[in-house]
Design an enzyme around this catalytic site. Structure first.
Site, PDB file in Angstrom:
ATOM      1  N   ASP A  30      62.685  -5.734  49.381  1.00 38.91           N
ATOM      2  CA  ASP A  30      63.850  -5.363  48.719  1.00 38.91           C
ATOM      3  C   ASP A  30      64.331  -3.904  48.742  1.00 38.91           C
ATOM      4  OD1 ASP A  30      66.306  -5.861  47.634  1.00 38.91           O
ATOM      5  OD2 ASP A  30      65.608  -6.778  45.531  1.00 38.91           O
ATOM      6  N   HIS A  53      65.691 -14.065  45.493  1.00 41.09           N
ATOM      7  CA  HIS A  53      65.535 -13.681  44.178  1.00 41.09           C
ATOM      8  C   HIS A  53      65.386 -15.103  43.593  1.00 41.09           C
ATOM      9  CE1 HIS A  53      65.821  -9.529  44.681  1.00 41.09           C
ATOM     10  NE2 HIS A  53      67.160  -9.625  44.938  1.00 41.09           N
TER      11      HIS A  53
HETATM   12 ZN   LIG Z   1      68.641  -7.350  47.814  1.00 42.49          ZN
END
Ligand SMILES: [Zn+2]
Length: 437
Positions: A310, A259
């Protein structure tokens, strides 16, 4: 010797090569010859190296569509995610992961990095096989013929201040870093399987043990996905999550920061200088209203970029890949940060490297024979010209355009159908029903 003959193949240049003969021996590419006479299995359309999905939580697939109504934040979404985590056992997890990985294979993913923290039984008790849940994931990947790096995740506390795990989180914890290390040591690399490591985040792993994380294999960490994580880290340690990882030696070229949404310029410089990769997950980050990572600044600072699905709200690495460029356009009000070739490299070569598979993700001799062919006669790609084929694919293709998938020389998807799993939608529906009736 197996032979594949690709109508077009991307060999790294701005334009694909034509009539490319790819010979395979013992699971590896033996030769790559453009302008070759037809021979062997015909791969119509465009052939690319297999996609590496660098960040997956397989069980989140059950939440698709169920968490998208209403309002809320990352933190309210997390409550729904925990409810599913609480219901899985090794058998239902295996079925859900098998179906999810089959969906990945159909979308052209040949290697998945599974960020695995759902280790133990409800309440945190150990299964008879302490790695029953990890083995369920490894078996699932093997069942569908894709490679996996199991990023077994250290998860010790509920808050930065050290509050104990509570409720569904108790399944994630090993109690101590030594217990985690001993359990993970029982997991072994095998054909198609590599064992990596992860620290869930600086929230879930205290500073005292960050220095004990392995540096000899892939290490993935969620970093600054939410502003609240930064604020809590600042309050507890007086620094950012990136700085905390850095001062404990947890950043290096085998580390991937997942991220990296809310970073300072200094954080980005620290990651870049360390050679730490950044995994962007644009479809999840926008779904969870995380914010936009400054991908351009991250790359400029020196971090290799990779992508992941994800939460598996969508499984489509074309969408993730163009998301890197398109989110940056929205944030910067400028176009053209990356070429199509650079974006494909992130999703293939660099992604595989971040998962500890440096020998795949390229169509070159000696690489593992992992590749994907796309149809060009679909509504999305019809009319594409060879000179701009990569741009057509990066900005308009979807996983539905994938026709053939070869992993280690073995065809696991043929003519858009999974060879090893008869009915992937049926498998998904029944696996999800079993955990969310
Ligand atoms: Zn994750």
């Amino acid at each position: 010797l197996l032979a594949f003959h690709a109508e077009y193949a991307w060999l790294g240049a701005a334009e694909p090569a034509t009539d490319v003969l790819i010979e395979v021996e013992d699971g590896r590419i033996a030769s790559v010859t453009p302008d070759a006479a037809p021979h062997g299995t015909r791969l119509k359309g465009l052939t690319l190296p297999g996609f590496a999905n660098a960040h997956s939580h397989a069980f989140h697939r059950a939440l698709r569509g169920r968490t998208h109504g209403g309002t809320g934040t990352f933190w309210t979404w997390r409550e729904q995610m925990y409810a599913v985590a609480d219901r899985l056992d090794p058998d239902t997890y295996h079925r859900l992961a098998r179906a999810t990985y089959a969906e990945m294979a159909l979308a052209g993913i040949t290697c998945v990095g599974e960020f695995h923290y759902l280790h133990h039984a409800p309440g945190g008790t150990r299964y008879a096989d302490p790695n029953a849940m990890g083995h369920a994931l490894l078996t699932a990947a093997r069942d569908v013929g894709i490679r996996i790096t199991l990023l077994d995740t250290l998860y010790l506390q509920s808050t930065v201040d050290g509050a104990p795990l509570a409720g569904p989180q108790r399944r994630f914890g090993d109690g101590t870093v030594d217990a985690w290390r001993d359990r993970v040591a029982e997991l072994k690399d095998a054909d198609g399987v590599r064992i990596g490591a992860a620290a869930h985040s600086v929230r879930a792993v205290p500073e005292a043990v960050l220095g004990a994380l392995p540096t000899d294999r892939p290490l993935h960490v969620h970093v600054s996905e939410q502003r609240a994580e930064n604020e809590a880290c600042q309050a507890a340690y007086g620094c950012s999550p990136t700085e905390l990882l850095h001062r404990n030696g947890a950043l290096g070229s085998t580390t991937t920061a997942v991220h990296a949404t809310h970073l300072s310029t200094m954080d980005r410089r620290t990651l870049g200088v360390a050679g730490t990769a950044v995994c962007l997950c644009p479809t999840t980050e926008r779904d969870l209203a995380d914010g936009v990572a400054h991908a351009g600044a991250l790359a400029q600072a020196g971090s290799p970029l990779v992508v992941g699905s994800d939460s598996n709200a969508v499984i489509d690495l074309f969408e993730e890949t163009r998301g890197v460029e398109l989110h940056e356009r929205l944030a910067s009000e400028r176009r053209g940060h990356w070429s199509a070739g650079q974006l494909l490299t992130a999703a293939t070569t660099v992604g595989a490297g971040s998962l500890g598979w440096p020998e795949t993700g390229l169509l070159v001799p000696d690489a593992l024979a992992d590749f994907v062919s796309l149809r060009l006669d679909t509504v999305r790609l019809a009319g594409a010209r060879p000179e701009t084929l990569l741009e057509s694919v990066v900005f308009a293709a979807t996983g539905a355009d994938v026709r053939d998938v070869v992993v280690g020389g073995r065809r696991v998807v043929a003519y858009g159908r999974h060879v090893l799993v008869d009915d992937v939608p049926g498998a998904l529906a029944s696996a999800i029903r079993a955990v969310l009736p």
